[in-house]
Design a protein around this motif. Structure first.
Motif, short mmCIF file in Angstrom:
data_model
loop_
_atom_site.label_atom_id
_atom_site.label_comp_id
_atom_site.label_asym_id
_atom_site.label_seq_id
_atom_site.Cartn_x
_atom_site.Cartn_y
_atom_site.Cartn_z
N ASP A 147 -0.38 8.45 5.93
CA ASP A 147 -1.48 7.55 5.61
C ASP A 147 -1.65 7.37 4.11
N ARG A 148 -2.48 6.41 3.78
CA ARG A 148 -2.89 6.18 2.39
C ARG A 148 -4.38 5.85 2.37
N LEU A 149 -5.09 6.41 1.41
CA LEU A 149 -6.49 6.08 1.19
C LEU A 149 -6.55 5.00 0.10
N ILE A 150 -7.15 3.86 0.42
CA ILE A 150 -7.18 2.74 -0.51
C ILE A 150 -8.13 3.04 -1.65
N LEU A 151 -7.64 2.96 -2.88
CA LEU A 151 -8.44 3.32 -4.05
C LEU A 151 -8.99 2.11 -4.80
N VAL A 187 -6.59 -7.48 -0.90
CA VAL A 187 -6.51 -8.57 0.07
C VAL A 187 -5.06 -8.69 0.52
N ILE A 188 -4.82 -8.49 1.83
CA ILE A 188 -3.47 -8.62 2.38
C ILE A 188 -3.53 -9.57 3.57
N ASN A 189 -2.73 -10.61 3.51
CA ASN A 189 -2.71 -11.62 4.59
C ASN A 189 -4.11 -12.13 4.90
N ASP A 190 -4.86 -12.42 3.83
CA ASP A 190 -6.22 -12.98 3.93
C ASP A 190 -7.25 -12.00 4.49
N THR A 191 -6.89 -10.74 4.64
CA THR A 191 -7.83 -9.73 5.10
C THR A 191 -8.28 -8.87 3.91
N LYS A 192 -9.59 -8.87 3.66
CA LYS A 192 -10.12 -8.06 2.58
C LYS A 192 -10.25 -6.62 3.05
N ILE A 193 -9.63 -5.72 2.30
CA ILE A 193 -9.66 -4.30 2.63
C ILE A 193 -10.40 -3.58 1.51
N PRO A 194 -11.62 -3.11 1.76
CA PRO A 194 -12.40 -2.46 0.70
C PRO A 194 -11.85 -1.10 0.31
N LYS A 195 -12.17 -0.70 -0.88
CA LYS A 195 -11.86 0.64 -1.37
C LYS A 195 -12.43 1.68 -0.41
N GLY A 196 -11.65 2.74 -0.15
CA GLY A 196 -12.13 3.81 0.71
C GLY A 196 -11.63 3.74 2.14
N ILE A 197 -10.90 2.67 2.49
CA ILE A 197 -10.35 2.52 3.84
C ILE A 197 -9.06 3.32 3.95
N ARG A 198 -8.87 3.94 5.10
CA ARG A 198 -7.63 4.68 5.35
C ARG A 198 -6.69 3.81 6.17
N ILE A 203 0.82 -1.21 0.00
CA ILE A 203 0.00 0.00 0.00
C ILE A 203 0.86 1.26 0.00
N TYR A 204 1.71 1.41 1.02
CA TYR A 204 2.50 2.63 1.15
C TYR A 204 3.42 2.82 -0.05
N LYS A 205 3.99 1.74 -0.55
CA LYS A 205 4.93 1.83 -1.66
C LYS A 205 4.25 1.79 -3.03
N ALA A 206 2.94 1.58 -3.05
CA ALA A 206 2.21 1.54 -4.32
C ALA A 206 1.97 2.97 -4.82
N ASN A 207 1.78 3.10 -6.13
CA ASN A 207 1.57 4.42 -6.72
C ASN A 207 0.10 4.81 -6.82
N ASP A 208 -0.81 3.85 -6.65
CA ASP A 208 -2.22 4.13 -6.93
C ASP A 208 -3.05 4.37 -5.67
N HIS A 209 -2.40 4.71 -4.57
CA HIS A 209 -3.12 5.15 -3.38
C HIS A 209 -2.54 6.51 -2.98
N HIS A 210 -3.29 7.30 -2.25
CA HIS A 210 -2.78 8.63 -1.92
C HIS A 210 -3.15 9.03 -0.50
N ILE A 211 -2.53 10.12 -0.03
CA ILE A 211 -2.81 10.62 1.30
C ILE A 211 -4.28 11.00 1.36
N SER A 212 -4.94 10.62 2.43
CA SER A 212 -6.40 10.75 2.48
C SER A 212 -6.86 12.17 2.76
#
Length: 479
Positions: free
Chosen positions: A355-359, A363-374, A89-98
C-alpha cells in the motif's frame, strides 16, 4: 430546557462536521465498491468469509480495476490493479507504506517503510553500494551449501514427490541471514529456531487482527491479540538487536568493512535503523522467493522445454560436472535462466498487496484523492493483467528475453518495487534464485507431481497442501 438545547446543538454540530468530513471524499464515493453494510456483512458475519486479504483480492474482479472500500465513519480506502494509479502513486517517491500495516511490524524505519524520503534514500544508497557483484559472489558458496539440504533430499527420494516449499521455507531464511553474516559471529541453532517461531507466530497474529472486527481501529489496543503481537514483535527485534551487538563486539581488526552490516555501521546509520533494515532484508529476501521457485519447478515439469533450455545454458556456461563451482559471472551469462526467474516472480508474486499512504491531494482519471487516503495495490493483479501481458496466466519465460520484452511488460513488472522504495537486494535475490535452479536442473529432470496445490493468501501466499515436484536423475558426469 437549556440542557436539551445544548444536546441538540451538539447533535447538529456532529452532523454538520460529519457531512463536511464525508464531502471531501465525494469523488472517491463515486467509485464502485461494496457498501458499508455489505462490506461488514461479507467479511465479518458470513461463515464462509474468505478472510480480509482474499476478500480484497476478489473486489477488482467484481467491481473493476479501481474499487473503493468505505467502512464509515472511517476513511475510505482504494484497492486497485490499474497502471495509472500504479504509475502516479506506487512508483512515486513522496508516498509511503501506511501506518495501518507498519504500526506494529518489525520493519520500523527500514528502507521499505521509512516515511522520511531523504533518510530512506541515504540508507538505500549505503546498501546498494555494499551489495556489489563481488559481495554477492563471496556468498554464493554459502548459498550452495545451504541448498544441498534440498538436493540431498531429492537424491534420497528420486521418483517420489518432494515438497519443495517445505524445504525452501527454512533454507531461504538461512540463505538470507548468511547474506549479512560475518566470520566469527555465531548464531546458534536454538536462536535461529526461536527467531523463526517468533516470525511465524507474529504473522499468524497479524492475520488474526486483520480478520477480526474486534481489532478494528483503537479497539485493537484493548485486545489480547494486541498484547501477543507486540510480544512477538519485541522477540523479533531483540534477536536482530542481539545479532547487531555481536557485530559491534567483534574486534575491529577482524572486521570486514565490505560486510553489509559493517557498511551500515560505517555509513553512520543508527543502530535502531540498522536493526530495522536487517529485518527488512530478511523479510524481503525470504518470503518473496519460496513460492515463485517452488511453482516454477512445477511449471517446468509441465513444459520440459523450459528446463531443457536452462540445461543447455548450464552446459554452455558451466559444463556438465554437477560439482563444478558456480560463480556470479556464470549466473549473469544465462539470459534464459534470468528470464525464467523473472517470470516466476511475475506469475507467482508472493505478496498480495502493498500500500501507499497519500501525502498530498491528487487527481487521477478525474477522481480527486485527498491527502491521507490509503491505496492498496493488488500487485499480482497488475502482473497478471491482460492489459500488461499477453496470455498473462501462462508461464512463459520467453516474454522477458531481450528480443521479446515489451515496454509495457517492463513497466508492469513491480516484483521488486520501484524508485526509492525498490528493493536494494534484488541482485542478491536474483542470484540466490538462479543458483537454486542451476543446482536442481543440472542434476535432475523435473517431472509432474499429481497433486493439487492450494495457494492461500495471508500477508504472503503459501500453500496449505505443499508444493511438491518429482525428480529424475540426469545422465551427468561427476568429477
Amino acid at each position: 430546557m437549556i440542557t436539551i438545547i445544548l444536546l441538540l446543538g451538539i447533535v447538529i454540530l456532529i452532523i454538520y462536521s460529519y457531512r463536511n468530513y464525508v464531502k471531501q471524499f465525494e469523488d472517491i464515493d463515486k467509485l464502485p465498491g461494496p457498501s458499508t453494510l455489505k462490506f461488514i456483512k461479507d467479511l465479518y458475519f458470513t461463515r464462509s468469509s474468505p478472510g480480509i486479504v482474499n476478500y480484497f483480492q476478489s473486489l477488482n474482479a467484481i467491481y473493476g480495476p479501481v474499487v473503493k472500500v468505505w467502512m464509515k465513519p472511517f476513511k475510505p480506502m482504494i484497492i486497485t490493479n490499474d497502471m495509472e494509479y500504479c504509475n502516479n502513486i506506487y512508483k512515486a517517491n513522496d508516498h509511503h507504506i501506511s501506518p495501518t500495516l507498519i504500526e506494529i511490524t518489525f520493519a520500523g524505519e527500514g528502507i521499505a517503510t521509512n516515511i522520511d524520503y531523504e533518510i530512506g534514500r541515504k540508507d538505500k544508497n549505503i546498501l546498494e553500494k555494499a551489495i556489489t557483484k563481488s559481495y554477492i559472489n563471496s556468498k554464493l558458496n554459502i548459498y550452495d551449501k545451504k541448498y544441498d539440504e534440498l538436493i540431498n533430499a531429492i537424491r534420497s527420494n528420486l521418483g517420489m514427490p518432494v515438497d519443495v516449499e517445505k524445504y525452501l521455507h527454512n533454507i531461504l531464511l538461512e540463505v538470507i541471514i548468511a547474506t549479512i553474516q560475518h566470520k566469527g559471529i555465531e548464531i546458534t541453532k536454538q536462536e535461529l529456531q526461536n527467531f523463526v517461531k517468533s516470525r511465524n507466530d507474529f504473522f499468524e497474529l497479524l492475520m488474526e487482527k486483520l480478520n477480526s472486527i474486534s481489532c478494528v481501529g483503537v479497539l485493537h489496543l484493548f485486545t489480547n491479540n494486541y498484547r501477543k503481537i507486540w510480544k512477538k514483535h519485541n522477540e523479533i527485534v531483540r534477536f536482530v538487536a542481539n545479532l547487531l551487538k555481536k557485530f559491534h563486539n567483534l574486534n575491529i581488526k577482524e572486521r570486514d568493512s565490505k560486510n553489509l552490516v559493517y557498511a551500515m555501521i560505517d555509513g553512520g546509520m543508527p543502530d535502531s535503523r540498522i536493526v530495522d533494515n536487517i529485518n527488512t532484508i530478511i523479510q524481503g529476501g525470504h518470503d518473496t522467493s519460496v513460492v515463485p521457485l517452488s511453482m516454477a519447478l512445477r511449471e517446468m515439469a509441465k513444459r520440459p522445454e523450459i528446463q531443457d533450455k536452462i540445461y543447455e545454458e548450464i552446459k554452455k556456461v558451466i559444463g556438465t560436472n554437477i560439482n563444478a563451482e558456480i560463480n556470479i559471472d556464470h549466473l549473469n551469462n544465462m539470459p534464459y535462466l534470468h528470464s525464467t526467474v523473472k517470470e516466476a516472480v511475475r506469475r507467482f508474486f508472493p505478496i498480495p498487496f502493498l500500500d501507499r499512504l497519500i501525502l498530498r491531494d491528487m487527481v487521477i482519471n478525474d477522481t480527486k484523492i485527498p491527502k491521507g487516503i490509503r491505496v492498496m495495490f493488488h500487485l499480482p493483479g497488475i502482473m497478471t493483467s491482460e492489459k500488461n501481458y499477453d496470455n498473462p496466466l501462462t508461464f512463459k519465460p520467453e516474454r522477458f528475453l531481450k528480443e521479446n520484452v515489451t515496454a509495457q511488460a517492463q513497466k508492469s513488472f513491480v516484483g521488486f518495487g520501484y524508485g526509492t522504495k525498490s528493493c536494494p537486494g534484488k541482485l542478491i535475490a536474483y542470484a540466490a534464485m538462479k543458483l537454486f535452479l542451476v543446482k536442481v536442473i543440472r542434476e535432475f529432470e523435473v517431472l509432474p507431481a499429481e497433486h493439487d496445490v492450494e495457494l492461500i493468501s495471508g500477508l504472503f501466499y503459501q500453500s496449505i497442501t505443499g508444493i511438491p515436484s518429482i525428480f529424475r536423475k540426469r545422465n551427468v558426469q561427476v568429477i
